[in-house]
Scaffold this motif. Sequence first.
Motif, short mmCIF file in Angstrom:
data_model
loop_
_atom_site.label_atom_id
_atom_site.label_comp_id
_atom_site.label_asym_id
_atom_site.label_seq_id
_atom_site.Cartn_x
_atom_site.Cartn_y
_atom_site.Cartn_z
N ALA A 152 100.31 42.35 -85.38
CA ALA A 152 100.41 43.84 -85.43
C ALA A 152 99.27 44.31 -84.05
CB ALA A 152 99.87 44.96 -86.96
N GLY A 153 98.26 43.67 -83.75
CA GLY A 153 97.14 43.61 -83.59
C GLY A 153 97.70 43.65 -81.96
N ASP A 154 98.12 43.16 -82.13
CA ASP A 154 98.42 43.06 -80.26
C ASP A 154 99.74 43.97 -79.98
OD1 ASP A 154 98.11 40.89 -78.06
OD2 ASP A 154 100.85 41.19 -78.31
N ASP A 155 100.44 44.74 -80.89
CA ASP A 155 101.45 45.69 -80.28
C ASP A 155 100.85 46.70 -80.36
OD1 ASP A 155 103.09 43.49 -81.25
OD2 ASP A 155 103.38 43.88 -83.58
N GLU A 156 99.88 46.85 -80.84
CA GLU A 156 98.64 48.07 -81.11
C GLU A 156 98.38 48.45 -79.45
OE1 GLU A 156 98.86 50.86 -83.16
OE2 GLU A 156 99.81 49.68 -84.94
N TYR A 157 97.15 46.87 -78.99
CA TYR A 157 97.27 47.08 -78.00
C TYR A 157 98.53 47.39 -76.70
CZ TYR A 157 95.39 45.26 -73.63
OH TYR A 157 95.28 44.25 -72.59
N GLN A 174 93.25 57.70 -77.38
CA GLN A 174 93.43 57.77 -78.60
C GLN A 174 94.43 56.31 -79.52
OE1 GLN A 174 96.11 60.60 -79.79
NE2 GLN A 174 96.02 60.61 -81.82
N GLN A 175 95.62 56.07 -78.62
CA GLN A 175 96.64 54.63 -78.64
C GLN A 175 94.67 53.36 -79.06
OE1 GLN A 175 98.68 54.08 -80.93
NE2 GLN A 175 98.39 51.73 -80.50
N LEU A 176 93.95 53.06 -77.82
CA LEU A 176 93.25 52.30 -78.00
C LEU A 176 92.10 52.23 -79.01
CD1 LEU A 176 92.90 51.64 -73.70
CD2 LEU A 176 94.27 50.15 -75.39
N PHE A 179 93.14 51.46 -82.22
CA PHE A 179 93.45 49.20 -81.94
C PHE A 179 91.78 49.30 -81.89
CE2 PHE A 179 92.09 45.97 -79.64
CZ PHE A 179 92.76 44.63 -80.47
N LEU A 180 90.87 49.36 -82.16
CA LEU A 180 89.73 49.07 -81.67
C LEU A 180 89.37 49.81 -82.83
CD1 LEU A 180 88.06 50.21 -78.47
CD2 LEU A 180 88.18 47.77 -79.02
N GLU A 181 89.30 49.78 -84.20
CA GLU A 181 88.96 50.73 -85.21
C GLU A 181 89.43 49.96 -85.99
OE1 GLU A 181 89.41 54.74 -88.01
OE2 GLU A 181 89.59 55.31 -86.67
N ARG A 182 90.94 50.16 -86.25
CA ARG A 182 91.62 48.69 -86.99
C ARG A 182 91.08 47.32 -86.94
NH1 ARG A 182 97.41 52.06 -87.73
NH2 ARG A 182 96.94 53.81 -88.45
N TYR A 183 91.32 47.42 -85.17
CA TYR A 183 91.03 45.52 -84.90
C TYR A 183 89.76 45.36 -84.74
CZ TYR A 183 96.35 45.99 -86.23
OH TYR A 183 97.26 46.54 -87.57
N PRO A 184 88.84 45.55 -84.92
CA PRO A 184 87.41 45.23 -84.31
C PRO A 184 87.32 43.70 -83.66
CG PRO A 184 87.14 45.09 -86.60
CD PRO A 184 88.23 45.51 -85.95
N ASP A 185 88.07 42.83 -84.17
CA ASP A 185 87.44 41.04 -84.13
C ASP A 185 88.73 40.43 -83.18
OD1 ASP A 185 85.51 41.45 -85.35
OD2 ASP A 185 85.82 41.29 -87.41
N HIS A 186 89.50 41.22 -83.02
CA HIS A 186 91.23 40.66 -82.51
C HIS A 186 90.64 39.81 -81.16
CE1 HIS A 186 94.78 41.41 -80.92
NE2 HIS A 186 95.40 40.97 -82.02
N ALA A 187 91.92 39.52 -80.75
CA ALA A 187 91.38 38.75 -79.35
C ALA A 187 91.41 39.97 -77.39
CB ALA A 187 92.07 37.28 -79.75
#
Length: 282
Positions: A152-157, A174-176, A179-187
């Motif tokens: 899901a995180g990759d989908d948001e990015y 807004q979208q990015l 993403f950073l707010e929801r997935y701060p530790d994502h690859a």
Amino acid sequence: MNRIETQLRALQRAVFPGGDQRFFEPEITADTAPQGQPQGATLPNATALTDVLARLDAIEQQLARLTAASEISGNAITLLQGRVDALEAARTAAIAVPSPAPGTTTGTPAPATAGGPAELVSNPAITTPAPGPTPERLAAVRAILKPQTADAGDDEYVYGFRLWDADFYPEAQQQLSLFLERYPDHARESFARNLLGRAYLDNGEPEAAGRQFLANYLDNKQGARAPDSLLYLVEATLALNSAQSTSRACIALAEFATTYPTEMAGRLKGQYDALRARVTCP
């Protein structure tokens, strides 16, 4: 099928006791079962089995056609729903803006003078609200599909990247940020912060872009897009066109050459050389 055949033979014996063996299978037959088949079992009728298999194939083909038609219809309904939502949003926005009453003006009349009638002057207290997105823009944004995968995180990015790639920079910002707010530790975190800075830069906001680039570099110098952010920081600094732009750009270029010599000679060589040619550094 064996059970049905057995029941049919039992029914025949009940209805036609002592039937002629020319028309009815005898109760005891020769042991002709093929190897591996239980004794006394009879082979199913080849013609009937072929007919059953053909009917099953036809059913599977029909199900495949129905599944394909269902997917096409679902996609069309999704697109239509997006258009309807865009039209409803535009209609709601139009209703929310009140129209001036007949015979009224938006200006404030100045006091009358002896030289002539009163003149209308604009009221500085009245501010014009920023125009919202047009229905065409809303429809275009909705037409950009968001991927649906197991990550899901990759989908948001990826959705933010698609918005930026389509030149919808405020929507990409807004979208990015989401993403950073929801997935701060994502690859993809380093990619997203660098792309967020580019969305600001491409939208004519170099100061906000510079903050994003600098943070992406300082927070993780080994991030996948940290060297890119350092070079884009130079572009944002030069775009500010301030008295310190050249000196700050030279500092960033020197930092890049020291920290990322491999990138300077490889993947980012073209961008580095172009920026280096734009400034005169000591």
